[in-house]
Design a protein around this motif. Structure first.
Motif, PDB file in Angstrom:
ATOM      1  N   VAL A  59       0.860  -1.188   0.000  1.00  9.68           N
ATOM      2  CA  VAL A  59       0.000   0.000   0.000  1.00  9.68           C
ATOM      3  C   VAL A  59       0.894   1.236   0.000  1.00  9.68           C
ATOM      4  CG1 VAL A  59      -1.949  -1.126   1.153  1.00  9.68           C
ATOM      5  CG2 VAL A  59      -0.239   0.057   2.522  1.00  9.68           C
ATOM      6  N   HIS A  60       0.328   2.338  -0.434  1.00 13.80           N
ATOM      7  CA  HIS A  60       1.064   3.599  -0.495  1.00 13.80           C
ATOM      8  C   HIS A  60       0.464   4.572   0.517  1.00 13.80           C
ATOM      9  CE1 HIS A  60       2.658   2.014  -4.223  1.00 13.80           C
ATOM     10  NE2 HIS A  60       1.419   1.807  -4.623  1.00 13.80           N
ATOM     11  N   TYR A  61       1.331   5.206   1.270  1.00 13.37           N
ATOM     12  CA  TYR A  61       0.894   6.249   2.188  1.00 13.37           C
ATOM     13  C   TYR A  61       2.007   7.278   2.301  1.00 13.37           C
ATOM     14  CZ  TYR A  61       0.565   8.664   6.633  1.00 13.37           C
ATOM     15  OH  TYR A  61       0.578   9.638   7.591  1.00 13.37           O
ATOM     16  N   ASN A  62       1.661   8.533   2.188  1.00 12.94           N
ATOM     17  CA  ASN A  62       2.605   9.636   2.373  1.00 12.94           C
ATOM     18  C   ASN A  62       3.845   9.482   1.471  1.00 12.94           C
ATOM     19  OD1 ASN A  62       3.175  12.077   3.558  1.00 12.94           O
ATOM     20  ND2 ASN A  62       4.198  11.185   5.333  1.00 12.94           N
ATOM     21  N   ASP A  63       3.615   9.137   0.223  1.00 11.60           N
ATOM     22  CA  ASP A  63       4.662   8.962  -0.791  1.00 11.60           C
ATOM     23  C   ASP A  63       5.648   7.850  -0.461  1.00 11.60           C
ATOM     24  OD1 ASP A  63       3.631  10.992  -2.404  1.00 11.60           O
ATOM     25  OD2 ASP A  63       4.751  12.533  -1.314  1.00 11.60           O
ATOM     26  N   ARG A  64       5.251   6.898   0.352  1.00  7.15           N
ATOM     27  CA  ARG A  64       6.106   5.760   0.696  1.00  7.15           C
ATOM     28  C   ARG A  64       5.340   4.463   0.466  1.00  7.15           C
ATOM     29  NH1 ARG A  64      10.851   7.057   3.532  1.00  7.15           N
ATOM     30  NH2 ARG A  64      11.394   4.983   2.802  1.00  7.15           N
ATOM     31  N   ASP A  65       6.072   3.368   0.303  1.00 13.04           N
ATOM     32  CA  ASP A  65       5.468   2.050   0.120  1.00 13.04           C
ATOM     33  C   ASP A  65       5.593   1.239   1.405  1.00 13.04           C
ATOM     34  OD1 ASP A  65       4.846   2.516  -2.553  1.00 13.04           O
ATOM     35  OD2 ASP A  65       6.819   1.846  -3.227  1.00 13.04           O
ATOM     36  N   TYR A  66       4.549   0.500   1.713  1.00 11.63           N
ATOM     37  CA  TYR A  66       4.496  -0.373   2.885  1.00 11.63           C
ATOM     38  C   TYR A  66       4.042  -1.750   2.413  1.00 11.63           C
ATOM     39  CZ  TYR A  66       4.784   3.944   5.550  1.00 11.63           C
ATOM     40  OH  TYR A  66       5.199   5.149   6.066  1.00 11.63           O
ATOM     41  N   ARG A  67       4.654  -2.810   2.961  1.00 14.53           N
ATOM     42  CA  ARG A  67       4.332  -4.170   2.515  1.00 14.53           C
ATOM     43  C   ARG A  67       3.945  -5.077   3.669  1.00 14.53           C
ATOM     44  NH1 ARG A  67       9.078  -4.787  -1.780  1.00 14.53           N
ATOM     45  NH2 ARG A  67       8.132  -3.512  -3.399  1.00 14.53           N
ATOM     46  N   ASN A  68       3.135  -6.072   3.299  1.00 13.75           N
ATOM     47  CA  ASN A  68       2.728  -7.131   4.214  1.00 13.75           C
ATOM     48  C   ASN A  68       2.820  -8.440   3.438  1.00 13.75           C
ATOM     49  OD1 ASN A  68       0.999  -9.146   5.451  1.00 13.75           O
ATOM     50  ND2 ASN A  68       0.239  -7.518   6.745  1.00 13.75           N
ATOM     51  N   VAL A  69       3.545  -9.418   3.971  1.00 11.43           N
ATOM     52  CA  VAL A  69       3.742 -10.679   3.247  1.00 11.43           C
ATOM     53  C   VAL A  69       2.578 -11.646   3.401  1.00 11.43           C
ATOM     54  CG1 VAL A  69       6.258 -10.526   3.348  1.00 11.43           C
ATOM     55  CG2 VAL A  69       5.015 -11.700   5.177  1.00 11.43           C
ATOM     56  N   LEU A  70       1.584 -11.318   4.211  1.00 10.90           N
ATOM     57  CA  LEU A  70       0.471 -12.228   4.438  1.00 10.90           C
ATOM     58  C   LEU A  70      -0.688 -12.044   3.463  1.00 10.90           C
ATOM     59  CD1 LEU A  70       0.315 -12.152   8.339  1.00 10.90           C
ATOM     60  CD2 LEU A  70       1.375 -13.862   6.852  1.00 10.90           C
ATOM     61  N   THR A  71      -0.651 -11.000   2.689  1.00  8.56           N
ATOM     62  CA  THR A  71      -1.765 -10.745   1.772  1.00  8.56           C
ATOM     63  C   THR A  71      -1.237 -10.308   0.411  1.00  8.56           C
ATOM     64  OG1 THR A  71      -3.852  -9.580   1.492  1.00  8.56           O
ATOM     65  CG2 THR A  71      -2.050  -8.324   2.480  1.00  8.56           C
ATOM     66  N   CYS A  72      -2.021 -10.560  -0.618  1.00  9.95           N
ATOM     67  CA  CYS A  72      -1.600 -10.175  -1.969  1.00  9.95           C
ATOM     68  C   CYS A  72      -2.778 -10.136  -2.928  1.00  9.95           C
ATOM     69  CB  CYS A  72      -0.525 -11.119  -2.478  1.00  9.95           C
ATOM     70  SG  CYS A  72      -1.043 -12.832  -2.411  1.00  9.95           S
ATOM     71  N   ALA A  73      -3.928  -9.714  -2.453  1.00  9.30           N
ATOM     72  CA  ALA A  73      -5.128  -9.568  -3.281  1.00  9.30           C
ATOM     73  C   ALA A  73      -5.521 -10.875  -3.977  1.00  9.30           C
ATOM     74  CB  ALA A  73      -4.962  -8.445  -4.301  1.00  9.30           C
ATOM     75  N   GLY A  74      -5.182 -11.991  -3.352  1.00 10.78           N
ATOM     76  CA  GLY A  74      -5.567 -13.289  -3.903  1.00 10.78           C
ATOM     77  C   GLY A  74      -4.643 -13.847  -4.963  1.00 10.78           C
ATOM     78  N   ALA A  75      -3.461 -13.267  -5.140  1.00 11.87           N
ATOM     79  CA  ALA A  75      -2.530 -13.762  -6.159  1.00 11.87           C
ATOM     80  C   ALA A  75      -1.965 -15.122  -5.752  1.00 11.87           C
ATOM     81  CB  ALA A  75      -1.395 -12.772  -6.376  1.00 11.87           C
ATOM     82  N   ARG A  76      -1.874 -16.038  -6.671  1.00 15.19           N
ATOM     83  CA  ARG A  76      -1.380 -17.394  -6.397  1.00 15.19           C
ATOM     84  C   ARG A  76       0.100 -17.381  -6.018  1.00 15.19           C
ATOM     85  NH1 ARG A  76      -2.984 -21.226  -3.964  1.00 15.19           N
ATOM     86  NH2 ARG A  76      -1.467 -22.858  -4.085  1.00 15.19           N
ATOM     87  N   TRP A  77       0.902 -16.514  -6.643  1.00 15.92           N
ATOM     88  CA  TRP A  77       2.345 -16.493  -6.361  1.00 15.92           C
ATOM     89  C   TRP A  77       2.611 -16.188  -4.897  1.00 15.92           C
ATOM     90  CZ3 TRP A  77       3.988 -12.020  -4.231  1.00 15.92           C
ATOM     91  CH2 TRP A  77       3.266 -10.867  -4.503  1.00 15.92           C
ATOM     92  N   CYS A  78       1.728 -15.408  -4.295  1.00 19.21           N
ATOM     93  CA  CYS A  78       1.892 -15.033  -2.894  1.00 19.21           C
ATOM     94  C   CYS A  78       1.770 -16.269  -2.003  1.00 19.21           C
ATOM     95  CB  CYS A  78       0.840 -13.996  -2.539  1.00 19.21           C
ATOM     96  SG  CYS A  78       0.826 -13.474  -0.829  1.00 19.21           S
ATOM     97  N   GLU A  79       0.772 -17.074  -2.242  1.00 15.32           N
ATOM     98  CA  GLU A  79       0.581 -18.290  -1.450  1.00 15.32           C
ATOM     99  C   GLU A  79       1.738 -19.259  -1.654  1.00 15.32           C
ATOM    100  OE1 GLU A  79      -1.735 -18.754   0.879  1.00 15.32           O
ATOM    101  OE2 GLU A  79      -2.398 -16.726   0.411  1.00 15.32           O
ATOM    102  N   ASP A  80       2.232 -19.374  -2.880  1.00 12.68           N
ATOM    103  CA  ASP A  80       3.319 -20.300  -3.188  1.00 12.68           C
ATOM    104  C   ASP A  80       4.635 -19.894  -2.535  1.00 12.68           C
ATOM    105  OD1 ASP A  80       1.506 -21.707  -4.699  1.00 12.68           O
ATOM    106  OD2 ASP A  80       2.175 -20.874  -6.613  1.00 12.68           O
ATOM    107  N   GLU A  81       4.864 -18.581  -2.357  1.00 13.18           N
ATOM    108  CA  GLU A  81       6.136 -18.094  -1.824  1.00 13.18           C
ATOM    109  C   GLU A  81       6.160 -17.980  -0.304  1.00 13.18           C
ATOM    110  OE1 GLU A  81       7.304 -14.485  -3.759  1.00 13.18           O
ATOM    111  OE2 GLU A  81       7.447 -15.440  -5.716  1.00 13.18           O
TER     112      GLU A  81
END
Length: 154
Positions: A59-81
């Motif tokens: 997600v983007h907030y205040n011109d910066r990127d933030y990540r969470n490895v537990l979610t990926c909008a349902g993408a299969r690659w996320c579950e596999d990795e």
């Protein structure tokens, strides 16, 4: 041959050309709209897809990127990795019955959701001007929150 006869012979070819152009334009629009529901696109642009677990991994907030490895909008690659530890971790951190005001979270932004309600973005307290929050918390659903960590350094 009269001018009227000559003009009438071009009508079918002009009509056919317009029909082909309209069909191509409709396919491009349909393809673009369809692509917006692809998790890869949602993850890249940082918007949520409708439904459970529709939040992007970034997600983007205040011109910066933030990540969470537990979610990926349902993408299969996320579950596999995911590591075995990540697979067993809960998707969200439940609110322990305290309201957002009682926990000191401050709403600072929203994550846009395609055809759905936006998700509130919070910081833990007030972030002083000129400083960057190292974590943001996104409300996935009622009583479910995800923590996103800053990408890169402060």
């Amino acid at each position: 041959m009269s001018p009227l006869t000559l003009a009438s012979t071009n009508v079918p070819s002009r009509f056919r050309r317009r029909a082909v152009m309209v069909s191509i334009a409709a396919l491009v629009v349909a393809g673009t709209l369809g692509a917006t529901f692809v998790p890869k696109v949602a993850n890249h642009f940082g918007y949520a897809l409708p439904g459970e677990r529709g939040l992007p991994y970034q997600v983007h907030y205040n011109d910066r990127d933030y990540r969470n490895v537990l979610t990926c909008a349902g993408a299969r690659w996320c579950e596999d990795e995911k590591t075995p530890e990540q697979r067993t971790r809960s998707y969200c951190t439940p609110d322990s019955g305290e309201s957002v005001r009682e926990t000191g979270l401050m709403k600072v932004d929203d994550v846009f959701t395609l055809f759905g309600s936006s998700h509130a973005v919070f910081t833990a307290g007030v972030v002083p001007r000129g400083e960057t929050a190292t974590r943001v918390i996104v409300e996935a659903s009622h009583d479910c929150y995800l923590t996103y960590d800053l990408v890169g350094g402060p």
